[in-house]
Write an enzyme that holds these catalytic residues in place. Structure first.
Site, PDB file in Angstrom:
ATOM      1  N   TYR A  66       0.844  -1.208   0.000  1.00 44.16           N
ATOM      2  CA  TYR A  66       0.000   0.000   0.000  1.00 44.16           C
ATOM      3  C   TYR A  66       0.877   1.256   0.000  1.00 44.16           C
ATOM      4  N   ARG A  76       3.043  11.186  -9.085  1.00 44.34           N
ATOM      5  CA  ARG A  76       2.128  11.670 -10.123  1.00 44.34           C
ATOM      6  C   ARG A  76       1.378  12.920  -9.634  1.00 44.34           C
ATOM      7  N   ASP A  80       1.590  16.819 -11.155  1.00 47.29           N
ATOM      8  CA  ASP A  80       0.445  17.667 -11.511  1.00 47.29           C
ATOM      9  C   ASP A  80       0.553  19.025 -10.817  1.00 47.29           C
ATOM     10  N   MET A  84       0.725  22.760 -12.508  1.00 53.38           N
ATOM     11  CA  MET A  84      -0.221  23.855 -12.257  1.00 53.38           C
ATOM     12  C   MET A  84       0.519  25.096 -11.792  1.00 53.38           C
ATOM     13  N   PHE A 108      -6.005  19.772 -12.393  1.00 55.23           N
ATOM     14  CA  PHE A 108      -6.387  19.972 -10.981  1.00 55.23           C
ATOM     15  C   PHE A 108      -7.382  18.917 -10.525  1.00 55.23           C
ATOM     16  N   ASN A 129      -2.205  -1.210   8.202  1.00 53.68           N
ATOM     17  CA  ASN A 129      -2.076  -2.635   7.930  1.00 53.68           C
ATOM     18  C   ASN A 129      -0.864  -3.197   8.626  1.00 53.68           C
ATOM     19  N   ASP A 140      -2.871 -11.680  12.504  1.00 55.45           N
ATOM     20  CA  ASP A 140      -3.168 -11.012  11.232  1.00 55.45           C
ATOM     21  C   ASP A 140      -4.469 -10.254  11.422  1.00 55.45           C
ATOM     22  N   ASN A 147      -8.389  -8.556   2.758  1.00 59.80           N
ATOM     23  CA  ASN A 147      -7.406  -7.487   2.838  1.00 59.80           C
ATOM     24  C   ASN A 147      -6.647  -7.390   1.513  1.00 59.80           C
ATOM     25  N   SER A 150      -8.944  -5.860  -1.067  1.00 55.84           N
ATOM     26  CA  SER A 150      -9.019  -4.403  -0.929  1.00 55.84           C
ATOM     27  C   SER A 150      -7.825  -3.742  -1.596  1.00 55.84           C
ATOM     28  N   THR A 154      -7.805  -1.208  -4.892  1.00 56.91           N
ATOM     29  CA  THR A 154      -7.223   0.133  -4.856  1.00 56.91           C
ATOM     30  C   THR A 154      -6.255   0.320  -6.021  1.00 56.91           C
ATOM     31  N   THR A 206     -11.965   0.372  -0.111  1.00 62.51           N
ATOM     32  CA  THR A 206     -11.782   1.067   1.158  1.00 62.51           C
ATOM     33  C   THR A 206     -12.831   0.637   2.179  1.00 62.51           C
ATOM     34  N   THR A 209     -11.911  -2.631   3.594  1.00 61.18           N
ATOM     35  CA  THR A 209     -10.834  -2.454   4.567  1.00 61.18           C
ATOM     36  C   THR A 209     -11.369  -1.935   5.890  1.00 61.18           C
ATOM     37  N   THR A 216     -11.268  -6.552  13.189  1.00 57.12           N
ATOM     38  CA  THR A 216      -9.969  -6.943  13.744  1.00 57.12           C
ATOM     39  C   THR A 216      -9.755  -6.323  15.112  1.00 57.12           C
ATOM     40  N   HIS A 289     -16.788  15.364   3.941  1.00 56.49           N
ATOM     41  CA  HIS A 289     -16.210  15.921   5.156  1.00 56.49           C
ATOM     42  C   HIS A 289     -15.649  14.845   6.078  1.00 56.49           C
ATOM     43  N   GLU A 291     -14.531  12.179   5.173  1.00 58.11           N
ATOM     44  CA  GLU A 291     -13.341  11.696   4.458  1.00 58.11           C
ATOM     45  C   GLU A 291     -12.081  12.468   4.869  1.00 58.11           C
ATOM     46  N   TYR A 293     -11.487  13.718   7.686  1.00 57.28           N
ATOM     47  CA  TYR A 293     -11.086  13.219   9.008  1.00 57.28           C
ATOM     48  C   TYR A 293     -10.552  11.815   8.913  1.00 57.28           C
ATOM     49  N   SER A 304       0.694  11.086  18.169  1.00 60.59           N
ATOM     50  CA  SER A 304       0.641  10.770  19.591  1.00 60.59           C
ATOM     51  C   SER A 304       1.699   9.739  19.956  1.00 60.59           C
ATOM     52  N   SER A 320      -8.522  11.642  27.421  1.00 57.82           N
ATOM     53  CA  SER A 320      -9.104  12.799  26.733  1.00 57.82           C
ATOM     54  C   SER A 320      -8.770  12.740  25.241  1.00 57.82           C
ATOM     55  N   THR A 364     -10.121  19.289  18.857  1.00 56.03           N
ATOM     56  CA  THR A 364      -8.819  19.348  18.194  1.00 56.03           C
ATOM     57  C   THR A 364      -7.826  20.100  19.065  1.00 56.03           C
ATOM     58  N   LYS A 367      -6.423  17.989  21.738  1.00 53.78           N
ATOM     59  CA  LYS A 367      -5.322  17.158  21.263  1.00 53.78           C
ATOM     60  C   LYS A 367      -4.014  17.941  21.215  1.00 53.78           C
ATOM     61  N   HIS A 424      -6.144  27.058   2.777  1.00 56.16           N
ATOM     62  CA  HIS A 424      -6.624  26.441   4.014  1.00 56.16           C
ATOM     63  C   HIS A 424      -6.568  24.919   3.956  1.00 56.16           C
ATOM     64  N   PHE A 425      -7.136  24.321   2.903  1.00 58.74           N
ATOM     65  CA  PHE A 425      -7.204  22.857   2.987  1.00 58.74           C
ATOM     66  C   PHE A 425      -5.844  22.206   2.767  1.00 58.74           C
ATOM     67  N   HIS A 426      -4.974  22.853   1.995  1.00 62.39           N
ATOM     68  CA  HIS A 426      -3.613  22.299   1.937  1.00 62.39           C
ATOM     69  C   HIS A 426      -2.911  22.471   3.287  1.00 62.39           C
TER      70      HIS A 426
HETATM   71  C1  HEM Z   1       2.710  18.803  -2.280  1.00 63.63           C
HETATM   72  C2  HEM Z   1       2.421  19.982  -2.622  1.00 63.63           C
HETATM   73  C3  HEM Z   1       1.126  20.398  -3.246  1.00 63.63           C
HETATM   74  C4  HEM Z   1       1.017  21.418  -4.100  1.00 63.63           C
HETATM   75  C5  HEM Z   1       2.136  22.329  -4.585  1.00 63.63           C
HETATM   76  C6  HEM Z   1      -0.364  21.509  -4.479  1.00 63.63           C
HETATM   77  C7  HEM Z   1      -0.873  22.430  -5.369  1.00 63.63           C
HETATM   78  C8  HEM Z   1      -2.192  22.538  -5.756  1.00 63.63           C
HETATM   79  C9  HEM Z   1      -2.714  23.474  -6.696  1.00 63.63           C
HETATM   80  C10 HEM Z   1      -1.878  24.496  -7.454  1.00 63.63           C
HETATM   81  C11 HEM Z   1      -4.049  23.283  -6.801  1.00 63.63           C
HETATM   82  C12 HEM Z   1      -5.020  24.043  -7.668  1.00 63.63           C
HETATM   83  C13 HEM Z   1      -5.486  25.239  -6.919  1.00 63.63           C
HETATM   84  C14 HEM Z   1      -6.489  26.040  -7.676  1.00 63.63           C
HETATM   85  O1  HEM Z   1      -7.590  25.533  -7.941  1.00 63.63           O
HETATM   86  O2  HEM Z   1      -6.206  27.193  -7.985  1.00 63.63           O
HETATM   87  C15 HEM Z   1      -4.380  22.208  -5.909  1.00 63.63           C
HETATM   88  C16 HEM Z   1      -5.658  21.712  -5.719  1.00 63.63           C
HETATM   89  C17 HEM Z   1      -5.971  20.689  -4.865  1.00 63.63           C
HETATM   90  N1  HEM Z   1      -5.095  19.964  -4.076  1.00 63.63           N
HETATM   91 FE1  HEM Z   1      -3.099  20.246  -3.966  1.00 63.63          FE
HETATM   92  N2  HEM Z   1      -1.074  20.542  -3.840  1.00 63.63           N
HETATM   93  C18 HEM Z   1      -0.198  19.822  -3.078  1.00 63.63           C
HETATM   94  C19 HEM Z   1      -0.518  18.742  -2.254  1.00 63.63           C
HETATM   95  C20 HEM Z   1      -1.803  18.275  -2.029  1.00 63.63           C
HETATM   96  C21 HEM Z   1      -2.140  17.220  -1.101  1.00 63.63           C
HETATM   97  C22 HEM Z   1      -1.147  16.470  -0.245  1.00 63.63           C
HETATM   98  C23 HEM Z   1      -3.486  17.064  -1.171  1.00 63.63           C
HETATM   99  C24 HEM Z   1      -4.387  16.100  -0.436  1.00 63.63           C
HETATM  100  C25 HEM Z   1      -4.051  15.170   0.394  1.00 63.63           C
HETATM  101  C26 HEM Z   1      -3.991  18.002  -2.139  1.00 63.63           C
HETATM  102  C27 HEM Z   1      -5.321  18.125  -2.473  1.00 63.63           C
HETATM  103  C28 HEM Z   1      -5.816  19.032  -3.382  1.00 63.63           C
HETATM  104  C29 HEM Z   1      -7.213  19.155  -3.730  1.00 63.63           C
HETATM  105  C30 HEM Z   1      -8.369  18.309  -3.174  1.00 63.63           C
HETATM  106  C31 HEM Z   1      -7.309  20.179  -4.670  1.00 63.63           C
HETATM  107  C32 HEM Z   1      -8.576  20.702  -5.320  1.00 63.63           C
HETATM  108  C33 HEM Z   1      -8.749  20.152  -6.694  1.00 63.63           C
HETATM  109  C34 HEM Z   1      -9.960  20.750  -7.296  1.00 63.63           C
HETATM  110  O3  HEM Z   1     -10.036  21.974  -7.395  1.00 63.63           O
HETATM  111  O4  HEM Z   1     -10.851  19.970  -7.664  1.00 63.63           O
HETATM  112  N3  HEM Z   1      -2.949  18.712  -2.643  1.00 63.63           N
HETATM  113  N4  HEM Z   1      -3.233  21.769  -5.281  1.00 63.63           N
HETATM  114 CU   LIG Z   2     -15.773  20.003   5.547  1.00 61.10          CU
END
Ligand code: HEM
Ligand SMILES: [Cu+2]
Length: 674
Positions: A66, A76, A80, A84, A108, A129, A140, A147, A150, A154, A206, A209, A216, A289, A291, A293, A304, A320, A364, A367, A424-426
């Site tokens: 895995y 990959r 990407d 971008m 993207f 695993n 196991d 397993n 799964s 993937t 998934t 799994t 298990t 959402h 997902e 978590y 931890s 806690s 959070t 933690k 934020h999400f990154h």
């Molecule tokens: C390692 C460095 C990373 C870079 C430089 C990067 C860069 C980017 C960029 C440039 C975008 C497009 C932003 C836009 O829409 O303007 C993007 C979108 C996104 N990235 Fe990353 N990323 C990285 C890692 C990750 C990781 C680790 C995750 C998740 C575990 C992730 C999840 C996503 C998601 C869900 C989107 C949104 C795609 C969409 O718009 O449908 N990225 N990222």
């Molecule tokens: Cu959310």
């Protein structure tokens, strides 16, 4: 669109000859693939790989596979990201960048899908695993064969995404695939189908799994290990499996409905004929959402373990920690609407979901303070795993605060779909998921292979990722405030460009971080004798996996250990109990390897490919093959075997002898080195 009986809608035009970037990539991958196959053939490694790895049902081997799969997909996904970033740094005003819009949109979409589904998920699933059965003193998982199924599901679904590069195209509808854009009318090509089927088939793997590990952990713990004596990583995985079992079926149904829209001209999510695209948004995020978590909670568990081990202390506030994990899991199901505050649910509904979202900050925060108090007055050892953890705590806190900001519906109206959100999400996922997995990888690697990873390259990788992260993503917060929307393949505002160039530089630094990780692995393999640790307890840690030699015997424990304390192994060490099992041994019941998982994966892949290209004979044939394999497996009685007590005794003696020899050799090496 013309379709033929044999090839469905697949024609030679599906291969993007005219696109040099894609063809270059496909060419390179093909050449590398051929070289790899040739090398393996030359080295006569196929039988070994097939017998010992591909057909293995051993949770440890599956775990390692895995992780390897995840790392390949990360390369990959990161390629990407670099594309971008370079494109956006150029595509201002008269600059057109180098990617046509329809290609940028695929990138993207692929990046998001791959990073979440094929990098984050398989990485933690791999760690769990390997680690969970060892931590709970089991031989196991509950269903070793499932397993393997799964895992191969993937791989099959990941392969589907990869194949879309060379044959056809990928979705342009983002990783979330919102209708109406993902409906046939607006996305008539195969792109959305590739996205949809790979998520669907991988999602089933998934879910299986999740069930497997839930059972298990519930049923196979060593005697004495009550729920509140489970190691914290096992706890977070346990809660994660519950999240998987509750949320993934929603994804399955949602994608099935979308499939019916696309294949049978139904109207679940269209804007007319009684459909409602908001239903998709709701369903998608009821899965989506939780997902996030699912990928973050296991990392919390890893932090931890790592923080308490390298602070040379027990975890502060274990109970806690457990309750906070459960609270986060429950809350994660009542916040989904924060993904579309702007879609007109009304002020009261928005207020409810906004407040629910903010409340997640409380467990959070608990933690975070627990980790800090664990470190407080500890003798902190700054290993690479510990560095990833400290980097996480600080960075994640920043991301959490911007999340609370986004949870204010009024603010979200401004920031929704902007680069602020992307930042934020990154800011949550890179430290909150990846850093955790990297910490876990550095932490448990010696358990997997009997030698530790090089620290120098490990530290380099950490610092490059950390600084690279800040450079790459902090400018995006500013860009969000400046009004830059996400998913832009071209823009006209010259003031945005400098920020995007900084972000590109940050991404280069992350690239160096990834390079350092590859170097770390290569250097460690070369110096494996000097980095040797076979006796098992390399870090002086608490739980049962450290009480057996590294790497563990295929049956894990010669005798099921008895657990007296939450810190089961520390308790043994403190009370002078030798963890080594001694004769007389009992027979050990083991599952046999099976190739059926590999073939199920293969036919799942052809099933997905057939569905994407409307090759109905392939679909029916694959389904028939899958069904036959399942029947074959169900009627096979020869699925396990027994290891006699004499064999166990021999294996154990060998394992400990070679571990001791390796350790003596290691000490001798160190002595001669001076
Ligand atoms: C390692 C460095 C990373 C870079 C430089 C990067 C860069 C980017 C960029 C440039 C975008 C497009 C932003 C836009 O829409 O303007 C993007 C979108 C996104 N990235 Fe990353 N990323 C990285 C890692 C990750 C990781 C680790 C995750 C998740 C575990 C992730 C999840 C996503 C998601 C869900 C989107 C949104 C795609 C969409 O718009 O449908 N990225 N990222
Ligand atoms: Cu959310």
């Amino acid at each position: 669109m013309t379709t033929s009986a044999l090839f469905g809608r697949l024609t030679l035009d599906a291969i993007p000859y005219q696109n040099p970037i894609i063809m270059g990539t496909v060419g390179t991958v093909t050449v590398l693939g051929v070289l790899l196959v040739a090398w393996l053939t030359y080295q006569r490694r196929w039988a070994y790989l097939w017998n010992e790895w591909f057909t293995s049902v051993d949770h440890k081997r599956i775990g390692v596979m895995y992780i390897i799969f995840s790392v390949i997909m990360m390369l990959r996904g990161f390629a990407d990201a670099i594309m971008m970033r370079t494109h956006q740094a150029l595509a201002q005003g008269m600059g057109q960048g180098y990617l046509p819009p329809e290609h940028y949109d695929q990138i993207f979409s692929a990046h998001g899908t791959i990073m979440i589904i094929f990098v984050a998920m398989p990485f933690f699933i791999g760690l769990m695993n390997f680690v969970v059965p060892l931590q709970i003193g089991a031989r196991d998982v509950a269903y070793p064969f499932l397993n393997s199924v799964s895992f191969w599901l993937t791989v099959a679904s990941g392969l589907l995404v990869m194949v879309s590069l060379a044959v056809g195209d990928f979705s342009q509808a983002g990783w979330s695939g919102y209708p109406p854009y993902s409906e046939l009318k607006f996305s008539p090509s195969t792109g959305v189908d590739y996205w949809m089927w790979s998520l669907q088939l991988g999602g089933i793997g998934t879910l299986v799994t999740g069930i497997n590990f839930f059972v298990t952990i519930l049923r196979m713990r060593a005697p004495g290990m009550s729920l509140m004596k489970m190691p914290i990583f096992t706890w977070t995985i346990f809660v994660t499996t519950v999240l998987i079992m509750f949320s993934f079926p929603v994804l399955t149904v949602t994608l099935a409905l979308l499939a019916m829209d696309r294949y049978f001209d139904m109207h679940f999510f269209t804007n007319d004929f009684g459909g409602n695209q908001m239903m998709f948004a709701n369903l998608f995020w009821i899965w989506g959402h939780p997902e996030v978590y699912i990928v973050v909670l296991p990392a919390f568990g890893i932090f931890s373990e790592v923080v308490s081990t390298f602070s040379k202390k027990r975890l502060f506030g274990y109970a806690s920690m457990v309750y906070a994990t459960i609270a986060i899991a429950i809350l994660s199901f009542v916040v989904w609407l924060h993904h579309f505050f702007t879609m007109g649910s009304g002020a009261n509904v928005n207020a409810f979901f906004g407040i629910a979202t903010m409340i997640i900050a409380v467990p959070t925060g608990v933690k975070v303070f627990n980790w800090l108090f664990t470190m407080y007055r500890g003798r902190i050892e700054f290993t690479t795993a510990m560095m990833w953890s400290i980097g996480f705590i600080i960075t994640f806190a920043v991301g959490g605060m911007t999340g609370v900001l986004l949870a204010v519906p009024g603010a979200d109206f401004m920031l929704h779909n902007s680069e602020f959100l992307v930042a934020h999400f990154h800011n949550m996922l890179i430290p909150g998921a990846l850093f955790g997995y990297f910490a876990g990888y550095n932490f448990w690697f010696p358990k997997m292979f009997g030698f530790r990873l090089d620290e120098k390259w490990g530290k380099r990788s950490f610092w490059s990722w950390l600084v690279g992260f800040y450079l790459a993503f902090m400018p995006l917060y500013a860009l969000g405030f400046m009004g830059m929307p996400r998913r832009m393949s071209h823009y006209d505002n010259p003031y945005w460009q400098p920020y995007l160039i900084v972000a590109l530089l940050g991404t280069f630094l992350i690239a160096f971080g990834i390079f350092s990780q590859i170097m770390q692995l290569a250097v460690s393999i070369r110096q494996r004798h000097a980095l040797r640790d076979r006796t098992g307890d390399i870090w002086g840690s608490h739980s049962l996996e450290w009480s057996i030699p590294s790497p563990p015997a295929f049956y894990n424990f010669a005798k099921t250990p008895v657990v007296e304390d939450l810190y089961a192994f520390t308790y043994m060490k403190e009370n002078g109990i030798n963890p080594r099992a001694t004769a007389p041994f009992a027979p050990i019941h083991m599952p046999r390897n099976s190739s059926i998982g590999v073939f199920l994966g293969l036919f799942t892949f052809t099933l997905g490919f057939g569905l994407v290209w409307h090759m109905w004979w392939l679909v029916v044939g694959s389904l028939f093959a899958i069904l036959s394999l399942l029947v074959m497996r169900s009627s096979d009685d020869n699925v396990d075997y027994e290891l006699s007590p004499q064999q166990v005794a021999v294996y154990e003696a060998e394992a400990y002898q070679s571990a001791n020899q390796a350790t003596e050799q290691h000490s001798a090496d160190l002595a001669t080195q001076g």
